[in-house]
Scaffold this motif. Structure first.
Motif, PDB file in Angstrom:
ATOM      1  N   ALA A   1       1.537   5.320   0.490  1.00  0.00           N
ATOM      2  CA  ALA A   1       1.388   6.524   0.713  1.00  0.00           C
ATOM      3  C   ALA A   1       2.236   7.826   0.123  1.00  0.00           C
ATOM      4  O   ALA A   1       3.415   7.821   0.497  1.00  0.00           O
ATOM      5  CB  ALA A   1       1.379   7.094   1.946  1.00  0.00           C
TER       6      ALA A   1
ATOM      7  N   LEU B   1       0.935  -1.040  -0.007  1.00  0.00           N
ATOM      8  CA  LEU B   1      -0.130  -0.037   0.043  1.00  0.00           C
ATOM      9  C   LEU B   1       0.907   1.060  -0.009  1.00  0.00           C
ATOM     10  O   LEU B   1       1.909   1.260   0.819  1.00  0.00           O
ATOM     11  CB  LEU B   1      -0.907  -0.119   1.112  1.00  0.00           C
TER      12      LEU B   1
ATOM     13  N   LEU C   1      -3.973   3.146   6.212  1.00  0.00           N
ATOM     14  CA  LEU C   1      -3.288   1.888   5.369  1.00  0.00           C
ATOM     15  C   LEU C   1      -2.636   0.942   6.398  1.00  0.00           C
ATOM     16  O   LEU C   1      -2.977  -0.213   6.039  1.00  0.00           O
ATOM     17  CB  LEU C   1      -2.242   2.458   4.592  1.00  0.00           C
TER      18      LEU C   1
END
Length: 290
Positions: free
Chosen positions: A201, A199, A213
């Motif tokens: 950012a 994931l 997340l």
């Protein structure tokens, strides 16, 4: 364990201003996160900035805006000249190779010096001076390794990895840049990975983005609440915290950080002899009294 990769550069004011959010994530999730620092190498030569109309005065004025908006310490004054970031990045990498783990302290020292002193990041003598207070490293030896073959090779690997952001979630959010060819992550992009799931950012984010997340990648994580006073924070972060970082760390949930209350609590510790305040830019670096 969640593998956490951060793409960053000591010259980026966005990455520096993200420090409070990153400290919060470190506190909340501790050793459940395994951190890895990848250096972007924003510029190889200062002429890259000159060609884009960047000047020391423009840099100082930009830092004043970051100071007002995000609260990290800045000594707002024009640098004596523009400087590229590659040599500073390689100093961090030299520390990473020679003493794994020390790269974080070196990176932090260069950030603080870059935004609070006249340091020019491509001046080797100034780099060594900025690193002399970093525990566990030999500043002169680190700087002497900047052009070593293994450091140059590792730096190129970092650059290539950073410039592999095409098609990523960061690009979808407009959090990537094309400054020297390939699409690269902007600083400070963070990637959380566990069991085949990654994931992203991208770029500057609120702390809530990281928190969401992490909660989704592993809902079984332990999430440490904020302490009642700054004292445990100063004990945990031995290299020191700025006032804005302490304010963020004392914040509950999605509340707005209360900087005035954090500073008052820090001053109480200072008055009791339990904290040390070192002036830094327009603010201070706070450490536990030893």
């Amino acid at each position: 364990m969640i593998k956490t990769t951060i793409y960053s550069d000591a010259a980026c004011p966005w990455a520096y201003s993200e420090s409070p959010a990153l400290r919060v994530i470190e506190w909340r999730y501790g050793d459940q996160l395994e951190w890895r620092l990848v250096l972007i190498g924003l510029s190889e030569d200062a002429s890259q900035y000159e060609q884009n109309g960047y000047t020391p005065l423009r840099g100082a004025m930009g830092q004043a805006l970051f100071r007002r908006r995000y609260g990290m310490p800045f000594a707002v004054a024009p640098k004596p000249r523009l400087g590229a970031t590659a040599r500073a990045c390689r100093a961090v990498i030299a520390a990473r190779i020679d003493s794994p783990g020390s790269e974080w302290r070196v990176f932090r020292a260069l950030q603080l010096a870059n935004f609070n002193t006249p340091l020019v990041l491509d001046d080797d003598a100034q780099l060594a001076d900025a690193l002399r207070g970093v525990s566990g490293i030999d500043a002169d030896a680190i700087v002497a390794r900047i052009d070593a073959p293994d450091v140059l090779e590792a730096y190129e690997r970092d650059r290539q990895e950073t410039r592999s952001a095409a098609g990523s979630a960061a690009e979808l959010q407009g959090k990537t840049r094309v400054s020297d060819g390939p699409v690269r992550f902007s600083a400070p992009s963070v990637v959380f990975a566990q069991n085949g799931t990654s994931l992203v950012a991208g770029g500057f984010q609120p702390v809530e983005a990281y928190d969401v997340l992490l909660a989704n990648i592993d809902p079984t994580l332990h999430r440490e609440p904020p302490p009642e006073t700054p004292e445990p924070l100063l004990e945990r972060f031995e290299d020191g915290l700025t006032t804005q970082e302490v304010a963020a760390l004392l914040t509950h949930g999605n509340d707005k950080p209360d900087r005035a209350a954090a500073e008052a609590a820090l001053l109480e510790l200072l008055a009791d002899g339990r904290a040390v305040r070192e002036p830094l830019g327009d603010d201070a670096l706070w450490t536990a009294a030893r």
